[in-house]
Design an enzyme around this catalytic site. Structure first.
Site, PDB file in Angstrom:
ATOM      1  N   THR A  11       9.093-122.870  25.267  1.00 47.04           N
ATOM      2  CA  THR A  11       9.765-121.684  24.731  1.00 47.04           C
ATOM      3  C   THR A  11      10.295-122.059  23.363  1.00 47.04           C
ATOM      4  OG1 THR A  11      11.880-122.239  25.766  1.00 47.04           O
ATOM      5  CG2 THR A  11      10.432-120.744  26.982  1.00 47.04           C
ATOM      6  N   SER A  12      10.548-121.039  22.553  1.00 50.70           N
ATOM      7  CA  SER A  12      10.951-121.289  21.165  1.00 50.70           C
ATOM      8  C   SER A  12      12.399-121.716  21.017  1.00 50.70           C
ATOM      9  CB  SER A  12      10.708-120.038  20.320  1.00 50.70           C
ATOM     10  OG  SER A  12       9.338-119.736  20.321  1.00 50.70           O
ATOM     11  N   THR A  13      13.257-121.285  21.931  1.00 52.81           N
ATOM     12  CA  THR A  13      14.681-121.616  21.799  1.00 52.81           C
ATOM     13  C   THR A  13      15.254-122.066  23.128  1.00 52.81           C
ATOM     14  OG1 THR A  13      15.396-119.367  22.291  1.00 52.81           O
ATOM     15  CG2 THR A  13      14.999-119.894  19.967  1.00 52.81           C
ATOM     16  N   GLN A  16      16.071-119.431  25.998  1.00 51.53           N
ATOM     17  CA  GLN A  16      14.991-118.712  26.676  1.00 51.53           C
ATOM     18  C   GLN A  16      14.672-119.379  28.014  1.00 51.53           C
ATOM     19  OE1 GLN A  16      11.912-118.799  23.655  1.00 51.53           O
ATOM     20  NE2 GLN A  16      12.361-116.698  23.075  1.00 51.53           N
ATOM     21  N   SER A  41      10.464-124.364  18.636  1.00 50.46           N
ATOM     22  CA  SER A  41       9.484-123.496  17.993  1.00 50.46           C
ATOM     23  C   SER A  41       8.176-124.235  17.763  1.00 50.46           C
ATOM     24  CB  SER A  41      10.029-123.013  16.647  1.00 50.46           C
ATOM     25  OG  SER A  41       9.040-122.309  15.943  1.00 50.46           O
TER      26      SER A  41
END
Length: 186
Positions: A11-13, A16, A41
Site C-alpha cells: 500500500t502507498s501509505t 492504508q 509509495s
C-alpha cells in the site's frame, strides 16, 4: 524442486491498513506460502520488500500479486520486474485480472495492460499540465511557495533571538543555505 507460491502486497501509505489486510487475505486465499509486504509509495526509489521477494524467488516458483498497480507504476518498471522473474524461471500471477504468465495469452495480456496503464498515466499527466497552464494564464495558479521561503519570518525572529544558524536549521527543518538566503533577503 518444489514450487513456492510467493505473494507481494503493497500500500502507498501506513494508514492504508484495510487495503493491506485485504491484499494479504487474497494472497492467503491464493495459497501463498511466503508473503512479502510493505507500506510505501511505488514511486519511492527503494522498495526493500519487493527486492527481497524477487531475490527469494527461485526457478519454478509463482509470484502472486492482487493488482498490477501494487507491483509497478510504469511500463519500464513492469518490464524490468517481469524480465527479472522470467530470467529466474518464475511465473507471475495477477489475481484481479486472472493473468498467469505461464501461458502465452497471459504474457500477451500483461504486456497489453502494462502499455495501457502507462498510456492512461501519461494522458492524466498531460491533462494536469494543461490545467496548470490554463490556470496560470488565467492568473489563478501561483504554485506553492517554497517551504524555506514561507519560514523566512521565523528565521529572522529566531536569529534576532540569538539562535545560531545551526540551531535554526534544526528547529525549522530547513537547510543551512535556506537560513542564510532568508537572512540575506532582510
Amino acid at each position: 524442486m518444489p514450487t513456492t507460491i510467493i505473494g507481494y502486497a503493497r500500500t502507498s501509505t501506513l494508514d492504508q491498513t484495510y487495503g493491506l489486510d485485504a491484499q494479504l487475505h487474497e494472497l492467503e486465499a491464493a495459497g501463498c506460502e511466503k508473503v512479502f509486504k510493505e507500506q510505501l509509495s511505488s514511486v519511492d526509489k527503494e522498495r526493500p520488500e519487493l527486492t527481497r521477494a524477487l531475490d527469494y524467488a527461485r526457478e519454478g516458483d509463482v509470484f502472486v500479486i492482487t493488482k498490477l498497480d501494487r507491483l509497478a507504476r510504469s511500463m519500464t518498471d513492469l518490464v524490468r520486474i517481469k524480465d527479472t522473474l522470467e530470467a529466474k524461471g518464475v511465473t507471475l500471477k495477477i489475481l484481479n485480472l486472472n493473468i498467469d504468465t505461464s501461458t502465452p495469452t497471459g504474457k500477451l495480456m500483461l504486456s497489453l495492460l502494462g502499455s495501457i496503464a502507462e498510456f492512461e498515466r501519461d494522458i492524466m499527466l498531460e491533462r494536469q499540465r494543461e490545467g496548470i497552464a490554463r490556470a496560470k494564464a488565467d492568473g489563478k495558479y501561483k504554485g506553492r511557495a517554497p517551504t524555506a521561503q514561507r519560514k523566512a519570518d521565523d528565521v529572522k525572529r529566531l536569529k534576532a533571538g540569538g539562535k545560531t544558524a545551526e540551531q535554526i536549521v534544526v528547529e525549522l527543518g530547513i537547510s543551512r543555505s535556506s537560513v542564510f538566503r532568508a537572512l540575506r533577503a532582510e
